[in-house]
Every structure is written in C-alpha cells, then in structure tokens.
Scaffold this motif. Sequence first.
Motif, PDB file in Angstrom:
ATOM      1  N   GLU A 195       0.923  -1.006  -0.073  1.00 32.67           N
ATOM      2  CA  GLU A 195      -0.023   0.090  -0.041  1.00 32.67           C
ATOM      3  C   GLU A 195       0.883   1.230   0.037  1.00 32.67           C
ATOM      4  O   GLU A 195       0.621   2.328  -0.603  1.00 32.67           O
ATOM      5  N   ARG A 196       1.911   1.416   0.900  1.00 40.37           N
ATOM      6  CA  ARG A 196       2.766   2.270   0.784  1.00 40.37           C
ATOM      7  C   ARG A 196       3.695   2.464  -0.429  1.00 40.37           C
ATOM      8  O   ARG A 196       3.776   3.786  -0.899  1.00 40.37           O
ATOM      9  N   ILE A 197       4.022   1.577  -0.976  1.00 36.65           N
ATOM     10  CA  ILE A 197       4.585   1.403  -2.358  1.00 36.65           C
ATOM     11  C   ILE A 197       3.874   2.266  -3.330  1.00 36.65           C
ATOM     12  O   ILE A 197       4.352   3.082  -4.324  1.00 36.65           O
ATOM     13  N   ASN A 198       2.741   1.829  -3.531  1.00 34.42           N
ATOM     14  CA  ASN A 198       1.828   2.324  -4.554  1.00 34.42           C
ATOM     15  C   ASN A 198       1.176   3.617  -4.204  1.00 34.42           C
ATOM     16  O   ASN A 198       1.390   4.448  -5.009  1.00 34.42           O
ATOM     17  N   ALA A 199       1.215   4.025  -3.057  1.00 30.68           N
ATOM     18  CA  ALA A 199       0.979   5.408  -2.690  1.00 30.68           C
ATOM     19  C   ALA A 199       1.970   6.471  -3.120  1.00 30.68           C
ATOM     20  O   ALA A 199       1.892   7.458  -3.664  1.00 30.68           O
ATOM     21  N   PHE A 200       3.399   5.987  -2.682  1.00 32.01           N
ATOM     22  CA  PHE A 200       4.201   6.595  -2.886  1.00 32.01           C
ATOM     23  C   PHE A 200       4.774   6.900  -4.665  1.00 32.01           C
ATOM     24  O   PHE A 200       4.996   7.898  -4.975  1.00 32.01           O
ATOM     25  N   ARG A 201       4.481   5.589  -5.195  1.00 30.98           N
ATOM     26  CA  ARG A 201       4.626   5.726  -6.757  1.00 30.98           C
ATOM     27  C   ARG A 201       3.474   6.657  -7.270  1.00 30.98           C
ATOM     28  O   ARG A 201       3.709   7.594  -8.082  1.00 30.98           O
ATOM     29  N   GLN A 202       2.336   6.560  -6.807  1.00 22.08           N
ATOM     30  CA  GLN A 202       1.171   7.372  -7.223  1.00 22.08           C
ATOM     31  C   GLN A 202       1.500   8.934  -7.156  1.00 22.08           C
ATOM     32  O   GLN A 202       1.400   9.987  -7.773  1.00 22.08           O
ATOM     33  N   ARG A 203       2.028   9.390  -5.953  1.00 18.61           N
ATOM     34  CA  ARG A 203       2.425  10.542  -5.658  1.00 18.61           C
ATOM     35  C   ARG A 203       3.557  11.368  -6.321  1.00 18.61           C
ATOM     36  O   ARG A 203       3.514  12.448  -6.990  1.00 18.61           O
ATOM     37  N   VAL A 204       4.523  10.659  -7.100  1.00 21.17           N
ATOM     38  CA  VAL A 204       5.429  10.820  -7.782  1.00 21.17           C
ATOM     39  C   VAL A 204       5.011  10.970  -9.207  1.00 21.17           C
ATOM     40  O   VAL A 204       5.061  12.133  -9.800  1.00 21.17           O
ATOM     41  N   SER A 205       4.127  10.246  -9.502  1.00 19.89           N
ATOM     42  CA  SER A 205       3.593  10.080 -10.957  1.00 19.89           C
ATOM     43  C   SER A 205       2.471  11.237 -11.190  1.00 19.89           C
ATOM     44  O   SER A 205       2.662  11.720 -12.201  1.00 19.89           O
ATOM     45  N   ASP A 206       1.809  11.590 -10.231  1.00 16.57           N
ATOM     46  CA  ASP A 206       0.689  12.681 -10.135  1.00 16.57           C
ATOM     47  C   ASP A 206       1.481  14.010 -10.276  1.00 16.57           C
ATOM     48  O   ASP A 206       0.857  14.966 -10.741  1.00 16.57           O
ATOM     49  N   ALA A 207       2.969  14.142 -10.097  1.00 18.12           N
ATOM     50  CA  ALA A 207       3.353  15.296 -10.192  1.00 18.12           C
ATOM     51  C   ALA A 207       4.213  15.204 -11.486  1.00 18.12           C
ATOM     52  O   ALA A 207       4.900  16.232 -12.046  1.00 18.12           O
ATOM     53  N   GLY A 208       3.697  14.258 -12.401  1.00 13.98           N
ATOM     54  CA  GLY A 208       4.260  14.462 -13.691  1.00 13.98           C
ATOM     55  C   GLY A 208       5.906  13.817 -14.128  1.00 13.98           C
ATOM     56  O   GLY A 208       6.372  13.867 -15.060  1.00 13.98           O
ATOM     57  N   VAL A 209       6.114  12.712 -13.083  1.00 16.93           N
ATOM     58  CA  VAL A 209       7.422  12.187 -13.098  1.00 16.93           C
ATOM     59  C   VAL A 209       7.084  10.896 -13.369  1.00 16.93           C
ATOM     60  O   VAL A 209       6.289  10.110 -12.650  1.00 16.93           O
ATOM     61  N   THR A 210       7.889  10.215 -14.501  1.00 14.83           N
ATOM     62  CA  THR A 210       7.829   8.708 -14.842  1.00 14.83           C
ATOM     63  C   THR A 210       8.300   7.807 -13.754  1.00 14.83           C
ATOM     64  O   THR A 210       9.496   7.975 -13.228  1.00 14.83           O
ATOM     65  N   CYS A 211       7.550   6.951 -13.006  1.00 16.79           N
ATOM     66  CA  CYS A 211       7.932   6.221 -11.927  1.00 16.79           C
ATOM     67  C   CYS A 211       7.101   4.914 -11.858  1.00 16.79           C
ATOM     68  O   CYS A 211       5.875   4.722 -12.041  1.00 16.79           O
ATOM     69  N   THR A 212       8.023   3.800 -12.018  1.00 15.63           N
ATOM     70  CA  THR A 212       7.446   2.513 -12.142  1.00 15.63           C
ATOM     71  C   THR A 212       7.879   1.565 -10.965  1.00 15.63           C
ATOM     72  O   THR A 212       8.924   2.114  -9.991  1.00 15.63           O
ATOM     73  N   ILE A 213       7.360   0.468 -10.750  1.00 12.72           N
ATOM     74  CA  ILE A 213       7.505  -0.323  -9.739  1.00 12.72           C
ATOM     75  C   ILE A 213       8.213  -1.755 -10.539  1.00 12.72           C
ATOM     76  O   ILE A 213       7.787  -2.389 -11.248  1.00 12.72           O
ATOM     77  N   ARG A 214       9.512  -2.275 -10.045  1.00 13.65           N
ATOM     78  CA  ARG A 214      10.323  -3.388 -10.484  1.00 13.65           C
ATOM     79  C   ARG A 214       9.687  -4.453  -9.677  1.00 13.65           C
ATOM     80  O   ARG A 214       9.887  -4.406  -8.218  1.00 13.65           O
ATOM     81  N   GLN A 215       9.236  -5.317 -10.412  1.00 16.25           N
ATOM     82  CA  GLN A 215       8.699  -6.616  -9.926  1.00 16.25           C
ATOM     83  C   GLN A 215      10.147  -7.411  -9.468  1.00 16.25           C
ATOM     84  O   GLN A 215      10.862  -7.759 -10.033  1.00 16.25           O
ATOM     85  N   SER A 216       9.931  -8.173  -8.122  1.00 16.47           N
ATOM     86  CA  SER A 216      11.063  -8.909  -7.606  1.00 16.47           C
ATOM     87  C   SER A 216      11.115 -10.266  -8.328  1.00 16.47           C
ATOM     88  O   SER A 216      10.128 -10.689  -8.425  1.00 16.47           O
ATOM     89  N   ARG A 217      12.117 -10.576  -8.589  1.00 16.33           N
ATOM     90  CA  ARG A 217      12.370 -12.174  -8.955  1.00 16.33           C
ATOM     91  C   ARG A 217      13.319 -13.085  -8.169  1.00 16.33           C
ATOM     92  O   ARG A 217      14.447 -12.081  -8.156  1.00 16.33           O
ATOM     93  N   GLY A 218      13.211 -14.008  -7.903  1.00 17.99           N
ATOM     94  CA  GLY A 218      14.158 -14.988  -7.296  1.00 17.99           C
ATOM     95  C   GLY A 218      14.016 -14.843  -5.595  1.00 17.99           C
ATOM     96  O   GLY A 218      15.111 -15.261  -5.021  1.00 17.99           O
ATOM     97  N   ASP A 219      13.314 -13.864  -5.055  1.00 17.16           N
ATOM     98  CA  ASP A 219      13.398 -13.878  -3.594  1.00 17.16           C
ATOM     99  C   ASP A 219      13.392 -14.886  -2.788  1.00 17.16           C
ATOM    100  O   ASP A 219      13.818 -15.269  -1.816  1.00 17.16           O
ATOM    101  N   GLU A 220      12.569 -16.006  -3.301  1.00 12.93           N
ATOM    102  CA  GLU A 220      12.375 -17.195  -2.600  1.00 12.93           C
ATOM    103  C   GLU A 220      13.369 -18.144  -2.803  1.00 12.93           C
ATOM    104  O   GLU A 220      13.683 -19.049  -1.736  1.00 12.93           O
TER     105      GLU A 220
END
Length: 254
Positions: A195-220
């Motif tokens: 929830e915090r990551i999504n909110a953080f991304r949304q706040r940055v994106s709403d200001a007009g900055v390209t912001c993506t979330i990298r999906q983690s692979r291999g953690d298990e």
Amino acid sequence: MNCQFCYTAKMGLRKNLSAAQIVEQVVQARRMVGASEVSNVVFMGMGEPLHNVDEVLKAVSILLDPKGLGFSRNKVTVSTSGLVPQMERFLRESEASLAVSLNATTDYIRNWIMPINRKYNLEMLLGLLRREFPRQSLGRHQRQVFFEYIMLEGVNDSDEDADRLVEIARDIPCKINLIYFNTHDGSEFKCSDQERINAFRQRVSDAGVTCTIRQSRGDEEMSACGQLGKPDDEANWKPPPPRMRDPRTRAQRL
C-alpha cells in the motif's frame, strides 16, 4: 560499497573481474538460453561496476561492438552507487546507458544506508547529472538517467521523500524505478508494504514524473537483487565491513 541494506555487501571486496570474465558471463547466458533470449545487460548488484571502471568500459565496448556481441547501446546499462569521478569518465567514454542507485533523498539518510555518500554527497552526485543530462557525448543521446530507489519501511518511503524525489526530477531528466527490498536474516530493514509503495509511486507520478515499480524475482531462492553471494562462506571468510549506526537513534538519545 557496504550499502547497509545489501546482503551481498557483507562479503566486502573479494576481487575485480577482467573484461573477458565479464563478457564471458553474457556468452554463457546466451549458450544456456539462446542468444535471442538475452536482450538486455545491466551491470549492477554483486559489486560496484565503476569501482572497476577500466575493465567495465572494455567489456561494455565489446558488448556493443558489431564485431563483438552486437548489443544495442540502449540495451546495455551500467548502474552505480554514485562514484562521481568514474561516472564522469563513463559518460565521456561509453555509449551505454547510465543508472544510479539513489535510494534516499537526503544526505542524512543516504550517509547511513550508502556510506559512499560520505565521500560523494547528493550535491556532488546530482550536480554532475544536472550538467550531463540530456546526454550528447559520442553521439549518444540518452535523454534521461535511470534512478533506482529501494523501498525501506520508515527510512525513505515517506510522502516527504516522494516530494523530494519530484524536486530532484524537476532539474534532472529521469525515470524512477522503485525496487522492493529483498529481506534476509539479521537485516535491520523491512520492505515498505504494498500500500505504501503504491501510494509513493502515485504521489510521484501525479507530479508528472515517470515512476515504475520493478517486480522482484528470485526472492524465494535468496537469488534476488541484494541477496546474492555467501558472506559466511568459511573457505573465503574475512571480517565483514562495518555496520553504520542509525543516525535517528542517536538523534533520539540527544
């Protein structure tokens, strides 16, 4: 570089690879899965690429050369924790893309989680990027630098951090990639919740900055970003790098 959130960093410096050893990793990957399946190469993770700048520059040149492995310059990226003099050299001599592991918006926090910041602080790091981007050297047009930003609960994930990221982006053409912190035993850090990551991304994106979330692979499998290596390997054991004190704890005591 002793980044405090990185399990791999607990090994300290063992050795630098030669350009041949670096390129051979890509060659072997192509043999294993097929050349068409290896479309991108990113220098990051198990060590600081620009700590070994001579060999990395040679390796990148071989990867990009049509008589070498023939990668597009847009498909090869070198990521750094912020070695400013070596970054200047890389930007002057290489056609590959540059990424920067930013991970904090203040020297106060970055000094703690990324000790390299004590030598090359945010003013020096961001000042170089302001001067160099958009990039035009060697006929190489890289319009935006890539910022990697690992999400650490209660450390760098506040609305204020998001707003400071936006301010950085106003002066530096960039794309921001938010990265999940991959946990390991004994770590003092936790990943920000979804929830915090999504909110953080949304706040940055709403200001007009390209912001993506990298999906983690291999953690298990303890094979994700920041989890590689065997710091406790008895055959190659050496004292681990020092842990940095949490500055917020000291401030509370004062």
